[in-house]
Design a protein around this motif. Sequence first.
Motif, PDB file in Angstrom:
ATOM      1  N   SER A   1      17.073  -7.578   7.741  1.00 14.01           N
ATOM      2  CA  SER A   1      16.358  -8.276   6.680  1.00 14.01           C
ATOM      3  C   SER A   1      14.858  -8.196   6.953  1.00 14.01           C
ATOM      4  CB  SER A   1      16.870  -9.708   6.556  1.00 14.01           C
ATOM      5  OG  SER A   1      15.984 -10.611   7.123  1.00 14.01           O
ATOM      6  N   GLY A   2      14.107  -8.050   5.867  1.00 12.19           N
ATOM      7  CA  GLY A   2      12.666  -7.940   6.019  1.00 12.19           C
ATOM      8  C   GLY A   2      12.132  -6.519   6.030  1.00 12.19           C
ATOM      9  N   THR A   3      13.000  -5.543   5.780  1.00 11.41           N
ATOM     10  CA  THR A   3      12.562  -4.147   5.862  1.00 11.41           C
ATOM     11  C   THR A   3      12.259  -3.540   4.494  1.00 11.41           C
ATOM     12  OG1 THR A   3      14.917  -3.596   6.053  1.00 11.41           O
ATOM     13  CG2 THR A   3      13.625  -3.570   8.079  1.00 11.41           C
ATOM     14  N   GLY A   4      12.424  -4.328   3.431  1.00 20.67           N
ATOM     15  CA  GLY A   4      11.994  -3.840   2.125  1.00 20.67           C
ATOM     16  C   GLY A   4      13.101  -3.438   1.164  1.00 20.67           C
ATOM     17  N   LYS A   5      14.325  -3.924   1.414  1.00 19.56           N
ATOM     18  CA  LYS A   5      15.444  -3.554   0.534  1.00 19.56           C
ATOM     19  C   LYS A   5      15.298  -4.191  -0.848  1.00 19.56           C
ATOM     20  CE  LYS A   5      18.650  -5.187   3.329  1.00 19.56           C
ATOM     21  NZ  LYS A   5      17.742  -5.733   4.377  1.00 19.56           N
ATOM     22  N   THR A   6      15.002  -5.490  -0.864  1.00 20.96           N
ATOM     23  CA  THR A   6      14.897  -6.178  -2.152  1.00 20.96           C
ATOM     24  C   THR A   6      13.817  -5.535  -3.023  1.00 20.96           C
ATOM     25  OG1 THR A   6      15.524  -8.206  -1.034  1.00 20.96           O
ATOM     26  CG2 THR A   6      14.607  -8.430  -3.244  1.00 20.96           C
ATOM     27  N   ALA A   7      12.662  -5.320  -2.418  1.00 21.08           N
ATOM     28  CA  ALA A   7      11.574  -4.703  -3.172  1.00 21.08           C
ATOM     29  C   ALA A   7      12.029  -3.351  -3.737  1.00 21.08           C
ATOM     30  CB  ALA A   7      10.350  -4.533  -2.276  1.00 21.08           C
ATOM     31  N   ALA A   8      12.829  -2.620  -2.963  1.00 22.81           N
ATOM     32  CA  ALA A   8      13.285  -1.296  -3.403  1.00 22.81           C
ATOM     33  C   ALA A   8      14.201  -1.392  -4.623  1.00 22.81           C
ATOM     34  CB  ALA A   8      13.994  -0.571  -2.254  1.00 22.81           C
TER      35      ALA A   8
ATOM     36  N   ASN B   1       0.815  -1.223   0.000  1.00 29.08           N
ATOM     37  CA  ASN B   1       0.000   0.000   0.000  1.00 29.08           C
ATOM     38  C   ASN B   1       0.840   1.260   0.000  1.00 29.08           C
ATOM     39  OD1 ASN B   1      -2.410  -1.468   0.122  1.00 29.08           O
ATOM     40  ND2 ASN B   1      -2.146  -1.750   2.323  1.00 29.08           N
ATOM     41  N   ARG B   2       1.895   1.225   0.774  1.00 27.20           N
ATOM     42  CA  ARG B   2       2.770   2.398   0.851  1.00 27.20           C
ATOM     43  C   ARG B   2       4.210   1.942   1.038  1.00 27.20           C
ATOM     44  NH1 ARG B   2       0.213   1.562   5.529  1.00 27.20           N
ATOM     45  NH2 ARG B   2      -1.663   2.508   4.712  1.00 27.20           N
ATOM     46  N   PRO B   3       5.156   2.843   0.753  1.00 32.16           N
ATOM     47  CA  PRO B   3       6.570   2.460   0.908  1.00 32.16           C
ATOM     48  C   PRO B   3       6.899   2.127   2.363  1.00 32.16           C
ATOM     49  CG  PRO B   3       6.363   4.498  -0.352  1.00 32.16           C
ATOM     50  CD  PRO B   3       5.010   4.204   0.204  1.00 32.16           C
TER      51      PRO B   3
HETATM   52  P1  ADP Z   1      14.651  -7.204   2.620  1.00 41.20           P
HETATM   53  O1  ADP Z   1      15.210  -7.248   1.247  1.00 41.20           O
HETATM   54  O2  ADP Z   1      15.082  -5.999   3.408  1.00 41.20           O
HETATM   55  O3  ADP Z   1      14.857  -8.477   3.376  1.00 41.20           O
HETATM   56  P2  ADP Z   1      12.089  -7.438   1.308  1.00 41.20           P
HETATM   57  O4  ADP Z   1      12.146  -6.454   0.213  1.00 41.20           O
HETATM   58  O5  ADP Z   1      12.299  -8.864   0.958  1.00 41.20           O
HETATM   59  O6  ADP Z   1      13.062  -7.027   2.493  1.00 41.20           O
HETATM   60  O7  ADP Z   1      10.685  -7.244   2.037  1.00 41.20           O
HETATM   61  C1  ADP Z   1      10.281  -8.031   3.140  1.00 41.20           C
HETATM   62  C2  ADP Z   1       8.835  -8.464   2.988  1.00 41.20           C
HETATM   63  O8  ADP Z   1       7.994  -7.328   2.994  1.00 41.20           O
HETATM   64  C3  ADP Z   1       8.564  -9.175   1.674  1.00 41.20           C
HETATM   65  O9  ADP Z   1       7.590 -10.169   1.925  1.00 41.20           O
HETATM   66  C4  ADP Z   1       8.012  -8.083   0.774  1.00 41.20           C
HETATM   67  O10 ADP Z   1       7.129  -8.594  -0.209  1.00 41.20           O
HETATM   68  C5  ADP Z   1       7.296  -7.193   1.757  1.00 41.20           C
HETATM   69  N1  ADP Z   1       7.332  -5.767   1.400  1.00 41.20           N
HETATM   70  C6  ADP Z   1       8.366  -5.059   0.883  1.00 41.20           C
HETATM   71  N2  ADP Z   1       8.032  -3.777   0.700  1.00 41.20           N
HETATM   72  C7  ADP Z   1       6.754  -3.656   1.116  1.00 41.20           C
HETATM   73  C8  ADP Z   1       5.814  -2.554   1.177  1.00 41.20           C
HETATM   74  N3  ADP Z   1       6.142  -1.336   0.800  1.00 41.20           N
HETATM   75  N4  ADP Z   1       4.586  -2.820   1.670  1.00 41.20           N
HETATM   76  C9  ADP Z   1       4.236  -4.071   2.072  1.00 41.20           C
HETATM   77  N5  ADP Z   1       5.056  -5.132   2.046  1.00 41.20           N
HETATM   78  C10 ADP Z   1       6.308  -4.935   1.575  1.00 41.20           C
END
Ligand code: ADP
Length: 431
Positions: A110-117, A83-85
């Motif tokens: 890990s789990g804070t959204g780096k990969t998605a970014a 929904n949001r960053p």
């Molecule tokens: P990291 O690379 O820091 O470990 P990820 O990018 O894998 O983190 O994100 C962790 C989890 O949160 C994943 O399941 C991903 O799909 C989810 N996620 C990432 N960004 C968002 C966002 N903006 N809103 C909701 N969920 C997100």
Amino acid sequence: KSTAVRNIDGSINNIKEDDEEDVVDLAANSLLNKLIRQSLVESSHRVEVLQKDPSSPLYSVKTFEELRLKEELLKGIYAMGFNRPSKIQEMALPMMLAHPPQNLIAQSQSGTGKTAAFVLAMLSRVNALELFPQCLCLAPTYELALQTGRVVEQMGKFCVDVQVMYAIRGNRIPRGTDITKQIIIGTPGTVLDWCFKLKLIDLTKIRVFVLDEADVMIDTQGFSDHSVRIQRALPSECQMLLFSATFEDSVWHFAERIIPDPNVIKLRKEELTLNNIRQYYVLCEHRKDKYQALCNIYGSITIGQAIIFCQTRQNAKWLTVEMIQDGHQVSLLSGELTVEQRASIIQRFRDGKEKVLITTNVCARGIDVKQVTIVVNFDLPVKQGEEPDYETYLHRIGRTGRFGKKGLAFNMIEVDKLPSLMKIQDHFRKS
Ligand code: ADP
């Protein structure tokens, strides 16, 4: 024969192989984390930003719309349920998508959204009509590369002409093949071969270079040097991004070596605390005695869910067998299992299918099962020479302050281990 392994705190420990002590394998842990992840990990800390040009304005975004992404990319993001960053994305995305491109070093748990970014950054910079590699992402292992590729495929679901290719061992491509896929994800050794030996990738055409899991990367022999050799051949206008879950000095040195003129973003981890945990110890004569003590409290530990930690695989296996023979329903999580098997055991435990999980240090960190109310140290965590392993103790028992429900911890202590326990008590100043 012995093997040097890294402790959770980064120090080196020499483990004799017949100890069967489960060692923390960074890459496996990282993969496990991804497999069992269900949602974003939060932190109450503020994002720290160090700009390469401190006078330039600092943008942050609260919505994905503000980023003016391609329509199909925005659709992909929403289709993933975002929904949001996330907190780190609020700061990182504007920098990553800026014109001209900026380099970035980002650290957060890990789990804070780096990969998605960074997947978002790659997808937004790719030109689907140009049929050659444009984005290059280095990952520490084959499995981690595949995980990242899955995210590219999900987020890029509506970017129909964008394709991913894996430069991983086993994916044999003849020399000089004309690669038409735009995004390459791979491990450093194979990518190096693809670039220089097989001439499959023209590095001068790469626009975005991502180095993921830098802390795991530098842990693998040769990977830092491979990565640097690849980076040296990139054009100066290529955007370079580095991500890491932890930031010890060694990671920092590597990051500075490989990312020129970076912006730096850090999000500190929610600290673990023992504040909400009541800690007890039971003095025991020997292993059988410890088992009896465990049985005595068993009735109360199965009210909630419990994790029991052992120091060696052997001990964990012994304990599991004893308990099963006594009719208890427990499951065993140890380093002999594949990462996929571990993930499925953790999932079953989370779903409440088992009330008690017996494990070694493989899962001391990373696995947060919120409903766990009781932790038992069947063996005290010690380093070589009986020195207590404070870090592991904290990881086993501690909770993050914010989500900390009250918890209970029991230590089963053989008489000769009492001094170690007292050291732990002094260290944390908690009785
Ligand atoms: P990291 O690379 O820091 O470990 P990820 O990018 O894998 O983190 O994100 C962790 C989890 O949160 C994943 O399941 C991903 O799909 C989810 N996620 C990432 N960004 C968002 C966002 N903006 N809103 C909701 N969920 C997100």
